[in-house]
Design an enzyme around this catalytic site. Sequence first.
Site, mmCIF file in Angstrom:
data_model
loop_
_atom_site.group_PDB
_atom_site.id
_atom_site.type_symbol
_atom_site.label_atom_id
_atom_site.label_comp_id
_atom_site.label_asym_id
_atom_site.label_seq_id
_atom_site.Cartn_x
_atom_site.Cartn_y
_atom_site.Cartn_z
ATOM 1 N N CYS A 158 0.849 -1.213 0.000
ATOM 2 C CA CYS A 158 0.000 0.000 0.000
ATOM 3 C C CYS A 158 0.873 1.246 0.000
ATOM 4 C CB CYS A 158 -0.945 0.014 1.211
ATOM 5 S SG CYS A 158 -1.940 -1.439 1.428
ATOM 6 N N ASP A 205 -9.141 -3.407 -6.303
ATOM 7 C CA ASP A 205 -8.386 -2.305 -5.689
ATOM 8 C C ASP A 205 -8.539 -1.022 -6.513
ATOM 9 O OD1 ASP A 205 -6.609 -0.650 -4.438
ATOM 10 O OD2 ASP A 205 -4.803 -1.757 -5.052
ATOM 11 N N HIS A 237 -8.054 -3.709 -1.999
ATOM 12 C CA HIS A 237 -6.879 -2.976 -1.521
ATOM 13 C C HIS A 237 -6.449 -3.551 -0.168
ATOM 14 C CE1 HIS A 237 -4.052 0.266 -1.488
ATOM 15 N NE2 HIS A 237 -4.425 0.622 -0.277
#
Length: 269
Positions: A158, A205, A237
Amino acid sequence: MAPNLIKACLFGLASGSCVLAKPTTAGCPGLTVSHEGTPAGTFKNISGIQIYHTHPPRSAKPGKINTAILYVTDIFGAADLQNKLLADSIARANYAVIMPDLFSGNPVPANALSDPTFNFPAWLARHPVSESDNAIATTIAYMRNELGVQKIGAAGYCWGGKYVPRFLAAGQGIDVGFIAHPSNLATDEIMGIKGPISIAAGDLDDAFNATSRRTAEDILFSKNTTYQTSLYAGAPHGFGTRVDLSNTRQKFAKEAAFLQAVTWFDAWL
Ligand SMILES: *[C@@H]1O[C@H](CO)[C@@H](O)[C@H](O)[C@H]1NC(C)=O
Ligand SMILES: *[C@@H]1O[C@H](CO)[C@@H](O)[C@H](O)[C@H]1NC(C)=O
Ligand SMILES: *[C@@H]1O[C@H](CO)[C@@H](O)[C@H](O)[C@H]1NC(C)=O
């Protein structure tokens, strides 16, 4: 059996028998990702930055000399259990793993996503790109100068998926990169990548959607970079670090992304 599994067996990472005819990680506990448990590593204060250190088990045969993995976290930071367990899992695959606190002790709280009162824009404003850049640069210098690491692989999740490409640019200190569901990854950061890069993406995502992935692939292809992209079905995500384990697509995506990272480092670091 995948080459990395064979390698793990040869390295003696497996405590049970490794049946070469049966391609499963079950006989090779060194290559499974821990979803729960007690972290194995320890924090050290390095130049004012708390850095998590986790090593291969003592029984492991020596891996590649003078290599180590820099783990660049998501917004939940180095103190988060899932980040520590994933770093430990990479360590069990025979890499020393070094994970700095990027947020000066103030990561996003674990419950933030379900807490409507959490002010994410205010948190972001307190944690500029320069803060993570400084923490990572300090950690790379520590790995090279004090730990004697000569080749650094980096895994970024991330938030960290932006910084691995930044430091995989020429002369920035990372040699090989793996990123999962990067957020805020800019085109010029992809353009700057000089070393091998593997990307794990989820088809749910929004932060790294089909357009972003295709753009990244086009750039890496046009530059003849050594790259890999893997797209996981039903993966939202954050799937590389935290998933709903009762969701078989999500669980597979997390475990496969872990193997993707280890296989990549085995091949290119
Ligand atoms: C970490 O080390 C720095 C000096 O490098 C020191 O100023 C700081 O107080 C230390 N922090 C902790 C939590 O021990
Ligand atoms: C991906 O996100 C960008 C920016 O929000 C948007 O312009 C683009 O249409 C999205 N692509 C897909 C396939 O949803
Ligand atoms: C792409 O890179 C590979 C590996 O370094 C090299 O063998 C090949 O010649 C390159 N291709 C082009 C078109 O530059």
